[in-house]
Design an enzyme around this catalytic site. Structure first.
Site, PDB file in Angstrom:
ATOM      1  N   PHE A 157       0.850  -1.199   0.000  1.00 20.63           N
ATOM      2  CA  PHE A 157       0.000   0.000   0.000  1.00 20.63           C
ATOM      3  C   PHE A 157       0.883   1.245   0.000  1.00 20.63           C
ATOM      4  CE2 PHE A 157      -2.357  -3.407   2.134  1.00 20.63           C
ATOM      5  CZ  PHE A 157      -3.488  -3.465   1.339  1.00 20.63           C
ATOM      6  N   GLY A 271     -10.311  17.479  -9.969  1.00 17.41           N
ATOM      7  CA  GLY A 271      -9.041  17.748 -10.623  1.00 17.41           C
ATOM      8  C   GLY A 271      -9.141  17.418 -12.096  1.00 17.41           C
ATOM      9  N   GLY A 275      -4.134   9.445 -12.313  1.00 14.56           N
ATOM     10  CA  GLY A 275      -3.182   8.754 -13.180  1.00 14.56           C
ATOM     11  C   GLY A 275      -2.261   7.896 -12.341  1.00 14.56           C
ATOM     12  N   CYS A 278      -0.812   2.866 -10.788  1.00 15.68           N
ATOM     13  CA  CYS A 278      -1.629   1.939  -9.998  1.00 15.68           C
ATOM     14  C   CYS A 278      -3.131   2.103 -10.183  1.00 15.68           C
ATOM     15  CB  CYS A 278      -1.277   2.096  -8.519  1.00 15.68           C
ATOM     16  SG  CYS A 278       0.462   1.817  -8.208  1.00 15.68           S
ATOM     17  N   LYS A 338       1.409  13.173 -10.389  1.00 19.69           N
ATOM     18  CA  LYS A 338       1.047  13.910  -9.175  1.00 19.69           C
ATOM     19  C   LYS A 338       2.319  14.555  -8.648  1.00 19.69           C
ATOM     20  CE  LYS A 338       1.947  10.241  -5.860  1.00 19.69           C
ATOM     21  NZ  LYS A 338       1.521   9.503  -4.679  1.00 19.69           N
TER      22      LYS A 338
HETATM   23  C1  UGA Z   1      -1.817   4.434  -5.016  1.00 20.18           C
HETATM   24  C2  UGA Z   1      -2.463   4.226  -3.637  1.00 20.18           C
HETATM   25  O1  UGA Z   1      -2.701   5.473  -2.995  1.00 20.18           O
HETATM   26  C3  UGA Z   1      -1.560   3.386  -2.750  1.00 20.18           C
HETATM   27  O2  UGA Z   1      -2.227   3.114  -1.519  1.00 20.18           O
HETATM   28  C4  UGA Z   1      -1.223   2.078  -3.474  1.00 20.18           C
HETATM   29  O3  UGA Z   1      -0.348   1.275  -2.720  1.00 20.18           O
HETATM   30  C5  UGA Z   1      -0.572   2.398  -4.795  1.00 20.18           C
HETATM   31  O4  UGA Z   1      -1.494   3.175  -5.586  1.00 20.18           O
HETATM   32  C6  UGA Z   1      -0.259   1.113  -5.488  1.00 20.18           C
HETATM   33  O5  UGA Z   1      -1.197   0.394  -5.890  1.00 20.18           O
HETATM   34  O6  UGA Z   1       0.906   0.732  -5.560  1.00 20.18           O
HETATM   35  P1  UGA Z   1      -0.057   6.167  -6.000  1.00 20.18           P
HETATM   36  O7  UGA Z   1      -0.418   5.652  -7.354  1.00 20.18           O
HETATM   37  O8  UGA Z   1       1.350   6.439  -5.654  1.00 20.18           O
HETATM   38  O9  UGA Z   1      -0.633   5.184  -4.845  1.00 20.18           O
HETATM   39  O10 UGA Z   1      -0.788   7.498  -5.866  1.00 20.18           O
HETATM   40  P2  UGA Z   1      -1.838   8.342  -5.047  1.00 20.18           P
HETATM   41  O11 UGA Z   1      -1.104   9.274  -4.186  1.00 20.18           O
HETATM   42  O12 UGA Z   1      -2.923   7.562  -4.430  1.00 20.18           O
HETATM   43  O13 UGA Z   1      -2.371   9.105  -6.316  1.00 20.18           O
HETATM   44  C7  UGA Z   1      -3.197   8.467  -7.294  1.00 20.18           C
HETATM   45  C8  UGA Z   1      -4.027   9.507  -7.988  1.00 20.18           C
HETATM   46  O14 UGA Z   1      -4.854  10.131  -7.046  1.00 20.18           O
HETATM   47  C9  UGA Z   1      -3.179  10.597  -8.635  1.00 20.18           C
HETATM   48  O15 UGA Z   1      -3.654  10.887  -9.917  1.00 20.18           O
HETATM   49  C10 UGA Z   1      -3.331  11.779  -7.720  1.00 20.18           C
HETATM   50  O16 UGA Z   1      -3.309  12.995  -8.397  1.00 20.18           O
HETATM   51  C11 UGA Z   1      -4.675  11.514  -7.094  1.00 20.18           C
HETATM   52  N1  UGA Z   1      -4.696  12.009  -5.708  1.00 20.18           N
HETATM   53  C12 UGA Z   1      -3.707  11.647  -4.882  1.00 20.18           C
HETATM   54  C13 UGA Z   1      -5.703  12.810  -5.283  1.00 20.18           C
HETATM   55  O17 UGA Z   1      -6.624  13.118  -6.044  1.00 20.18           O
HETATM   56  N2  UGA Z   1      -5.682  13.247  -3.994  1.00 20.18           N
HETATM   57  C14 UGA Z   1      -4.697  12.905  -3.157  1.00 20.18           C
HETATM   58  O18 UGA Z   1      -4.696  13.339  -1.984  1.00 20.18           O
HETATM   59  C15 UGA Z   1      -3.680  12.094  -3.603  1.00 20.18           C
END
Ligand code: UGA
Length: 458
Positions: A157, A271, A275, A278, A338
């Protein structure tokens, strides 16, 4: 414990280095000898805050090493953690790399009589560990699961940009186990980590991972659907709506007189679309998996459809400001999917660039980190600027697509003076507190521009 980790991508390297900081003896294995050499020099192949320091510390202390030799690493290990990539294709999840790795591990298990536990950490759809990994390992090793070797599924995670902290301070550790003996070995591995350790069956562990990412994607698409309404209805603003929504005590409880703002609320914001490596991949894989089982998955269909439409909706705002985009110069601020990462995979910025190019615009881009470390090459028609002033100069509009925190602190009044037409479009609603000079036309997402809104709802 002695641990072998197969695959030094994002998950494998963070896992390996972090476990090594807890005193485990970790050997990371990668087929690419150049990557192994890089790790041995103490260099990380991608940008992840804090990882390079820990890599060098654990190399120096002797708890971390890297090799291209799977058999040797497995021979020394009590636990073999598999962290190879499992991309999603049109045909569902691609298990090619996993199959290759498991085959090699199986052959290495056959070399002696020792009992080792294989840990699947790669993200795989439910039943993959039981129906794919288990028979493959039994066949390649000539051993029987539960007797000759153990088997577990232990999803990760980790968020890019905060992966080290996510690993070192986990919310929970999910241990899907073939049997209690296998699960006990993984429990022992994570003994230094004080958090709930949830023991489940193998398939539940697989599904927990997809459920987690599908929820995050759903929250984002839900918020973006509200933004779509706001973009069509004058007098509404998605930020105002979401701010008020967040104040529901079921979303932000008041504890001892103080309001707690859970981090999950950051996903209930509009937003330009989600992307990364994951969320898009995992939602698609789960949807495909459901389809294979004869299930309709209307919610996940909608989550992806809404997300796919978001960059075009940003283009519509650019178009509303500039009219015909042919020959117009549009600058994109932020290429990473991001803030806090150099990863361009499935970045909404790149999808926006493709749409703008298709509309005949000239596209330039600037990113404070991603360009130096880019995993994927960008379309050569995108002019890459090395600094902020260069991307503003002569442009007809700038579009913020990645919410890098430093963008808020820029001297916008100075930067925008070099633009051909001073139009700023905020694809992440990140600049709302900036005091804009009167010459700048600032447009946010999730709000309507009156004359276009009338057309949209009329
Ligand atoms: C995501 C999950 O959050 C992790 O828990 C998981 O382990 C990981 O995928 C995985 O499967 O390996 P990640 O892809 O690094 O992690 O990114 P996030 O920070 O969750 O961002 C994903 C998307 O959500 C991005 O496009 C970002 O812009 C958006 N986002 C992120 C939001 O809209 N709000 C946020 O607070 C954070």
């Amino acid at each position: 414990m002695n641990v072998a980790i197969i695959g030094t991508g994002y998950v494998g390297l963070v896992t390996g280095v972090c476990l090594a900081t807890k005193g485990h003896l970790v050997t990371c294995v990668d087929q690419q000898s150049s990557r192994v050499a890089m790790l041995q020099r103490g260099e990380t192949p991608f940008f992840e805050p804090g990882l390079d320091t820990l890599l060098r510390e654990t190399l120096a202390s002797g708890t971390f090493s890297a090799t291209a030799d799977t058999a040797a690493a497995v021979a020394d290990a009590e636990l073999v953690i598999v962290t190879v990539g499992t991309p999603t294709t049109e045909g569902g999840i691609d298990l090619t790399h996993l199959g290759t790795a498991l085959n090699e591990i199986g052959m290495a298990l056959a070399a002696d009589d020792s009992y080792r536990v294989v840990v699947i950490k790669s993200t795989v759809v439910p039943t993959t560990t039981t129906r794919f990994a288990l028979p493959l390992l039994e066949h390649a090793s000539g051993k029987v699961v539960g007797q000759g070797f153990g088997l577990t599924m232990n999803p990760e995670f980790l968020r890019e940009g905060t992966a080290v902290n996510d690993f070192q301070v986990p919310d929970r550790i999910v241990i899907g186990e073939y049997d209690a003996r296998s699960g006990a070995a993984v429990q022992a591995l994570y003994e230094p980590y004080a958090c709930p350790k949830v023991h489940t069956g193998l398939s539940d562990a697989e599904l927990i991972k997809y459920t987690s990412n599908a929820l995050l994607a759903t929250l984002i698409s839900f918020s973006n659907e509200v933004a779509t309404v706001c973009e069509a209805v004058p007098g509404t603003d998605v930020e105002t709506v979401m701010d008020a929504l967040h104040l529901d005590r079921r979303l932000s409880p008041v504890v001892n007189g103080r309001r707690v703002t859970p981090a999950i609320l950051t996903y209930l914001r509009a937003g330009a679309g989600f992307g990364g490596s994951c969320l898009p991949k995992d939602v698609s894989a789960l949807r495909h998996f459901g389809g294979e089982h004869g299930l309709s998955m209307p919610l996940l269909d909608a989550v992806l459809t809404i997300n796919a439409a978001r960059p075009q909706q940003v283009v519509d705002i650019v178009h509303a400001e500039l009219g015909d985009l042919r020959g117009r110069s549009i600058a994109i601020l932020g290429l990473a999917f991001k803030a806090g990462t150099d990863d361009l995979r499935e970045s909404a910025s790149l999808r926006l660039a493709a749409l703008l190019l298709a509309a005949g615009a000239e596209v330039s881009a600037y990113d404070p980190i991603a360009l130096g470390y880019a995993h994927n090459s960008v379309d050569p028609r995108i002019r890459i600027a090395n600094d902020a002033p260069a991307v503003f100069a002569g442009s007809d509009a700038v579009v913020l697509m990645t919410a890098w925190p430093q963008f808020k602190d820029w001297r916008w009044g100075d930067l925008t003076t070099s633009m051909h037409t001073a139009v700023v479009i905020d694809g992440r609603n990140a600049l709302r507190k900036v005091e804009w000079p009167s010459a700048v036309r600032y447009r946010t997402i999730g709000t309507a521009k009156a004359q276009h809104a009338v057309a949209a709802v009329g």
